[in-house]
Enzyme design. Structure first.
Site, PDB file in Angstrom:
ATOM      1  N   GLY A 118       1.103   3.250   0.462  1.00  0.00           N
ATOM      2  CA  GLY A 118      -0.215   2.702   0.813  1.00  0.00           C
ATOM      3  C   GLY A 118      -0.020   1.305   1.380  1.00  0.00           C
ATOM      4  CD  GLN A 148      -7.082  -6.128   3.528  1.00  0.00           C
ATOM      5  OE1 GLN A 148      -6.127  -6.434   4.233  1.00  0.00           O
ATOM      6  NE2 GLN A 148      -8.221  -6.790   3.522  1.00  0.00           N
ATOM      7  NE  ARG A 156     -14.715  -1.941  -7.580  1.00  0.00           N
ATOM      8  CZ  ARG A 156     -15.214  -2.735  -8.510  1.00  0.00           C
ATOM      9  NH1 ARG A 156     -16.456  -2.585  -8.909  1.00  0.00           N
ATOM     10  NH2 ARG A 156     -14.475  -3.688  -9.039  1.00  0.00           N
ATOM     11  CB  ILE A 197      -2.155  -0.779  -7.535  1.00  0.00           C
ATOM     12  CG1 ILE A 197      -0.831  -1.437  -7.920  1.00  0.00           C
ATOM     13  CG2 ILE A 197      -3.225  -1.837  -7.326  1.00  0.00           C
ATOM     14  CD1 ILE A 197      -0.371  -2.523  -6.965  1.00  0.00           C
ATOM     15  CB  SER A 198      -4.718   4.041  -6.390  1.00  0.00           C
ATOM     16  OG  SER A 198      -3.518   3.955  -5.677  1.00  0.00           O
ATOM     17  CG  HIS A 228      -8.909  -1.984 -13.750  1.00  0.00           C
ATOM     18  ND1 HIS A 228      -9.020  -3.331 -13.980  1.00  0.00           N
ATOM     19  CD2 HIS A 228      -8.918  -1.842 -12.405  1.00  0.00           C
ATOM     20  CE1 HIS A 228      -9.091  -3.961 -12.827  1.00  0.00           C
ATOM     21  NE2 HIS A 228      -9.042  -3.083 -11.862  1.00  0.00           N
TER      22      HIS A 228
HETATM   23  O1  TXD Z   1      -6.121  -4.173 -10.228  1.00  0.00           O
HETATM   24  C1  TXD Z   1      -6.151  -3.120  -9.642  1.00  0.00           C
HETATM   25  N1  TXD Z   1      -5.567  -2.044 -10.151  1.00  0.00           N
HETATM   26  C2  TXD Z   1      -6.842  -3.036  -8.342  1.00  0.00           C
HETATM   27  C3  TXD Z   1      -6.887  -1.765  -7.671  1.00  0.00           C
HETATM   28  C4  TXD Z   1      -7.289  -4.194  -7.687  1.00  0.00           C
HETATM   29  C5  TXD Z   1      -7.678  -4.119  -6.371  1.00  0.00           C
HETATM   30  C6  TXD Z   1      -7.649  -2.902  -5.591  1.00  0.00           C
HETATM   31  N2  TXD Z   1      -7.495  -1.741  -6.404  1.00  0.00           N
HETATM   32  C7  TXD Z   1      -7.394  -0.441  -5.749  1.00  0.00           C
HETATM   33  O2  TXD Z   1      -6.182  -0.355  -4.996  1.00  0.00           O
HETATM   34  C8  TXD Z   1      -8.477  -0.149  -4.741  1.00  0.00           C
HETATM   35  O3  TXD Z   1      -9.669   0.256  -5.380  1.00  0.00           O
HETATM   36  C9  TXD Z   1      -7.825   0.970  -3.957  1.00  0.00           C
HETATM   37  O4  TXD Z   1      -7.971   2.200  -4.632  1.00  0.00           O
HETATM   38  C10 TXD Z   1      -6.340   0.573  -3.937  1.00  0.00           C
HETATM   39  C11 TXD Z   1      -5.875  -0.035  -2.619  1.00  0.00           C
HETATM   40  O5  TXD Z   1      -6.678  -1.131  -2.281  1.00  0.00           O
HETATM   41  P1  TXD Z   1      -6.554  -1.821  -0.833  1.00  0.00           P
HETATM   42  O6  TXD Z   1      -7.480  -2.952  -0.818  1.00  0.00           O
HETATM   43  O7  TXD Z   1      -5.131  -2.025  -0.490  1.00  0.00           O
HETATM   44  O8  TXD Z   1      -7.160  -0.638   0.078  1.00  0.00           O
HETATM   45  P2  TXD Z   1      -6.863  -0.363   1.645  1.00  0.00           P
HETATM   46  O9  TXD Z   1      -6.668  -1.648   2.362  1.00  0.00           O
HETATM   47  O10 TXD Z   1      -7.934   0.557   2.119  1.00  0.00           O
HETATM   48  O11 TXD Z   1      -5.471   0.394   1.636  1.00  0.00           O
HETATM   49  C12 TXD Z   1      -5.309   1.678   1.150  1.00  0.00           C
HETATM   50  C13 TXD Z   1      -4.280   2.336   2.020  1.00  0.00           C
HETATM   51  C14 TXD Z   1      -4.724   2.526   3.477  1.00  0.00           C
HETATM   52  O12 TXD Z   1      -3.824   1.873   4.356  1.00  0.00           O
HETATM   53  C15 TXD Z   1      -4.680   4.039   3.665  1.00  0.00           C
HETATM   54  O13 TXD Z   1      -4.262   4.438   4.975  1.00  0.00           O
HETATM   55  C16 TXD Z   1      -3.661   4.442   2.617  1.00  0.00           C
HETATM   56  O14 TXD Z   1      -3.988   3.640   1.489  1.00  0.00           O
HETATM   57  N3  TXD Z   1      -3.691   5.865   2.292  1.00  0.00           N
HETATM   58  C17 TXD Z   1      -2.579   6.557   2.016  1.00  0.00           C
HETATM   59  N4  TXD Z   1      -1.303   6.174   1.929  1.00  0.00           N
HETATM   60  C18 TXD Z   1      -0.392   7.125   1.629  1.00  0.00           C
HETATM   61  N5  TXD Z   1      -0.704   8.421   1.417  1.00  0.00           N
HETATM   62  C19 TXD Z   1      -1.986   8.825   1.480  1.00  0.00           C
HETATM   63  N6  TXD Z   1      -2.280  10.113   1.259  1.00  0.00           N
HETATM   64  C20 TXD Z   1      -2.983   7.886   1.800  1.00  0.00           C
HETATM   65  N7  TXD Z   1      -4.323   7.948   1.957  1.00  0.00           N
HETATM   66  C21 TXD Z   1      -4.747   6.712   2.259  1.00  0.00           C
END
Ligand code: TXD
Length: 321
Positions: A10, A13, A83, A119-120, A176
């Site tokens: 992933g 961000q 979110r 982290i997701s 969380h």
């Molecule tokens: O403290 C914590 N655990 C958190 C968790 C704090 C902040 C963010 N938190 C969660 O992390 C947030 O709710 C999301 O579920 C994840 C990732 O957050 P981010 O801000 O990095 O989201 P983005 O910028 O949308 O990035 C997610 C990436 C994006 O580039 C997609 O193309 C990719 O995930 N993505 C994938 N990668 C690999 N394989 C698959 N199948 C896939 N699907 C989407």
């Protein structure tokens, strides 16, 4: 000693900041995987081109091919939607569970010996799903939430008391989500109970309690506060930094004690669920869960949070995941 290999699944961000931090701290070679074509390659090229200025000399590889993840020592999973304003973390369940399932299958195939930090969101459910699909041992699977939640709590306390945040030890247990449990009784400033300091500041017990209540509530809603301000996406600097602290403790066998989303096998009266609790992190992943003695009130709050985690896991089962 050969360099460690760290893969980030992933490249959004959080994934981008993670890659930059790993490079700057030279924790190991990094692979950044995403399904979006060219994007992880672009981010890694950008980060690699800062290597001369930052003075790091490690490999940073962006990819859309799981083969590049082969043999990773550590895998950090950020894949999934973040979110939008007004959404709860739990609203992400259906979409992110589908994503986590394919990620877990591929990590199992390409990095079967790795330790995994998820982290997701929704965090506790995603950690559970990763474990169920991969079949990894429970000590090798964990989630990042408590390091961030307790850092947020510590930050608010430091601001309130006018002390360095470095001297604030804050503790947050549970899932969380909005039911997380900031534990005031285990929170201190260089060993001094935080409530004593607040009472001294306000010379009024009731006022001190009111101020603490506000900080506890702000901590529970802190993720949403950032989401509301950003308008698009959720926090990414602090979640990445928090995961780096965990990664470092694992890679260098530091045995640091952090609140992490770890598998409970009877501790805190919970069996078979991943919940945020203090644990020792070392070369074997979650090496030990530490049990705090809790008052009846604290235990009730933790049980409430555990029930929220359980119901998310049930929802996931109903979805056939
Ligand atoms: O403290 C914590 N655990 C958190 C968790 C704090 C902040 C963010 N938190 C969660 O992390 C947030 O709710 C999301 O579920 C994840 C990732 O957050 P981010 O801000 O990095 O989201 P983005 O910028 O949308 O990035 C997610 C990436 C994006 O580039 C997609 O193309 C990719 O995930 N993505 C994938 N990668 C690999 N394989 C698959 N199948 C896939 N699907 C989407």
């Amino acid at each position: 000693m050969p360099r460690k290999k760290i893969s980030i699944i992933g490249g959004g961000q959080v994934g981008g900041v993670l890659t930059q931090l790993i490079a700057q701290k030279q924790l190991g070679d990094v692979v950044l995987f995403d399904i979006v074509e060219d994007m992880p390659q672009g981010k890694c090229l950008d980060i690699a081109e800062a290597s001369r200025v930052d003075g790091f000399d490690i490999k940073v590889t962006g990819t859309n091919d799981y083969k590049d993840v082969d043999g990773s020592d550590l895998v950090i999973i950020t894949a999934g939607l973040p979110r939008k304003p007004g959404m709860s973390r739990d609203d992400l369940l259906t979409t992110n569970a589908q994503i986590m399932k394919t990620v877990a299958e591929n990590v199992k195939k390409h990095a079967p010996n790795s330790i995994v930090i998820v982290i997701s969101n929704p965090l506790d459910a995603m950690v559970t799903l990763f474990k169920n699909v991969s079949g990894f041992k429970t000590n090798k699977v964990m989630g990042q939430a408590g390091v961030l939640d307790s850092s947020r709590f510590a930050t608010f306390i430091a601001w309130e008391l006018g002390v360095s945040v470095k001297d604030v030890n804050a503790m947050v247990l549970g899932g969380h989500g909005d039911t997380m449990v900031p534990l005031v009784r285990y929170t201190n400033v260089f060993g001094m109970p935080v409530m004593e300091l607040l009472e001294r500041k306000y010379k009024d017990k009731a006022k001190a309690e009111e101020v603490m209540k506000a900080m506890v509530e702000r901590t529970k809603m802190a993720g949403g506060e950032v989401v509301k301000l950003l308008k698009t996406g959720s926090a990414f600097y602090s979640p990445a930094s928090s995961s780096i602290a965990m990664a470092q403790s694992i890679l260098f066998d530091e045995k640091r004690v952090f609140p992490v989303c770890a598998y409970l096998d009877g501790e805190y009266g919970v069996k078979g669920y991943f919940v945020g609790v203090p644990a020792v992190l070392g070369a074997n992943g979650v090496e030990k869960v530490l049990e705090l003695s809790l008052s009846d009130e604290e235990k009730a709050l933790l049980d409430n949070s555990v029930n929220a985690v359980k119901s998310l896991v049930e929802d996931m089962k109903r979805l056939g995941l």
